[in-house]
Design a protein around this motif. Sequence first.
Motif, PDB file in Angstrom:
ATOM      1  N   ASP A 179       8.329  15.075  15.200  1.00 51.48           N
ATOM      2  CA  ASP A 179       9.613  15.786  15.142  1.00 51.48           C
ATOM      3  C   ASP A 179       9.480  17.214  15.657  1.00 51.48           C
ATOM      4  N   ARG A 180       8.341  17.842  15.388  1.00 47.50           N
ATOM      5  CA  ARG A 180       8.083  19.181  15.929  1.00 47.50           C
ATOM      6  C   ARG A 180       8.179  19.170  17.449  1.00 47.50           C
ATOM      7  N   ASP A 181       7.777  18.038  18.052  1.00 47.16           N
ATOM      8  CA  ASP A 181       7.816  17.895  19.510  1.00 47.16           C
ATOM      9  C   ASP A 181       9.143  17.321  20.005  1.00 47.16           C
ATOM     10  N   GLY A 182      10.142  17.256  19.118  1.00 43.59           N
ATOM     11  CA  GLY A 182      11.471  16.818  19.528  1.00 43.59           C
ATOM     12  C   GLY A 182      11.602  15.330  19.783  1.00 43.59           C
ATOM     13  N   ASN A 225      12.374  12.968  17.395  1.00 44.91           N
ATOM     14  CA  ASN A 225      13.452  12.394  16.570  1.00 44.91           C
ATOM     15  C   ASN A 225      13.057  11.087  15.882  1.00 44.91           C
ATOM     16  N   ARG A 285       4.218  16.275  27.696  1.00 47.95           N
ATOM     17  CA  ARG A 285       4.338  17.606  27.090  1.00 47.95           C
ATOM     18  C   ARG A 285       3.010  18.344  27.253  1.00 47.95           C
ATOM     19  N   ASP A 337      10.766  23.444  26.076  1.00 44.89           N
ATOM     20  CA  ASP A 337      11.035  23.135  24.670  1.00 44.89           C
ATOM     21  C   ASP A 337       9.953  23.790  23.822  1.00 44.89           C
ATOM     22  N   LYS A 377      15.315  25.099  22.542  1.00 45.88           N
ATOM     23  CA  LYS A 377      15.039  23.774  22.001  1.00 45.88           C
ATOM     24  C   LYS A 377      15.759  22.685  22.788  1.00 45.88           C
ATOM     25  N   THR A 378      15.113  21.542  22.863  1.00 45.13           N
ATOM     26  CA  THR A 378      15.760  20.321  23.325  1.00 45.13           C
ATOM     27  C   THR A 378      15.090  19.174  22.578  1.00 45.13           C
ATOM     28  N   ASP A 379      15.360  17.940  22.956  1.00 42.15           N
ATOM     29  CA  ASP A 379      14.647  16.815  22.352  1.00 42.15           C
ATOM     30  C   ASP A 379      14.590  15.673  23.351  1.00 42.15           C
TER      31      ASP A 379
END
Length: 389
Positions: free
Chosen positions: A34-37, A39, A127, A188, A379-381
Amino acid sequence: MNNGINQKLKITGIGFDWRDIGRDDYGESKKKLDRDGLNTDTNDFLMVYLGGGNRREKAGEQPKFIAWHIYFFTRLRIVYDLFLIVFLPLVLIKEKYKPDVFYATEFPFLLSQIIPAKILKSKIYFRVLNLPRELALTKGKKGKLFYLYYKIIEKITVPFVDKFIAINETTKKYLLDLGVKEEKIVMDIPDTIMADAAFIEKVNKYFIREKYNIKDKKIILSVGSLIKEKGYKELLMAFAGLNRNDMMLVVCGEGKEKSDLLRLSGELGISDKVIFAGHVRREEIWNYFFSADVFALFTKSESLGMVFWEAMHAGLPVIGAAVGGVEETIGGDGERGFYWTGDLKDFEEKINLCLNNEETKEAMIRRAKEYVEKKLLIKTDINKIYNQS
């Protein structure tokens, strides 16, 4: 393609888990994702973790979270990199899993994802969490071999990645230098601070002094793995050179250099002034940040330096080496922190400024906090990236 923000994705990722944090509770693993987006409350996951034994576990049905753990009684990464080329496709077949996205944070992991992604018509997102070739050169005699290995892997894998996720300007520049087109890069910022808001609310600002029975001492804190590239040998030598008897150095972290660092602290005559606190869990690390007086880490390679951001958020003046993301974070010397230059007299002067000059310290801390707060808004995801591609 469904362009809804909440479209569920099927994601396959690879990661290291040497401490086996998922054995009893996948909460920590999901928190990292979740820290890395990624979800985890929305998307399905099939993860392969290196380290922590050999097993398959399922941790949730809606959304689905399946994790395979592999360990070969070695940490030689090329063994895992080559094995994954065969193993990952077999796991996908076994699970009858067709991912929308393959996700990686290490260039060698991409080797195992390229062919399945082509066959299954999946996307590959990468990432950038470190600067591999720069990091390789901190590893002594073996560094040149690691450097060459990463250079070859990067050349092979980069053309197959659909989107690169940079975590700051330093990692973005690394990608641009590799020839990645700017339109393939999204920004991000990982956020370990707001994710730990509940822990931060409950911090004990006297924690270190109470836990270790330290009275009337100023505390320099350092947080990081006890490995050569983190520069702990240099930090111990710098600390030993301080002409002050009112200071303690507290080091949070574990690693293969620990026995050497313990021996060095004895040789330097500072064993009674240095505390090796070992590995500290997230719910407790904020007690260390908020009960210290200065943060110092002389890492030799760093893509972002999130521990510097965490220290800044806790109101600590920071001292670090002018490398990679640390330099981006600190800015000019004295702007949002100070630099370790290798000069012991300069280090002592900066320590004294951090402890004795309230005006300089408070202005620097204010600028540092403002910088971190601004950066955390970027931020994004993974769902947004997928929907916009």
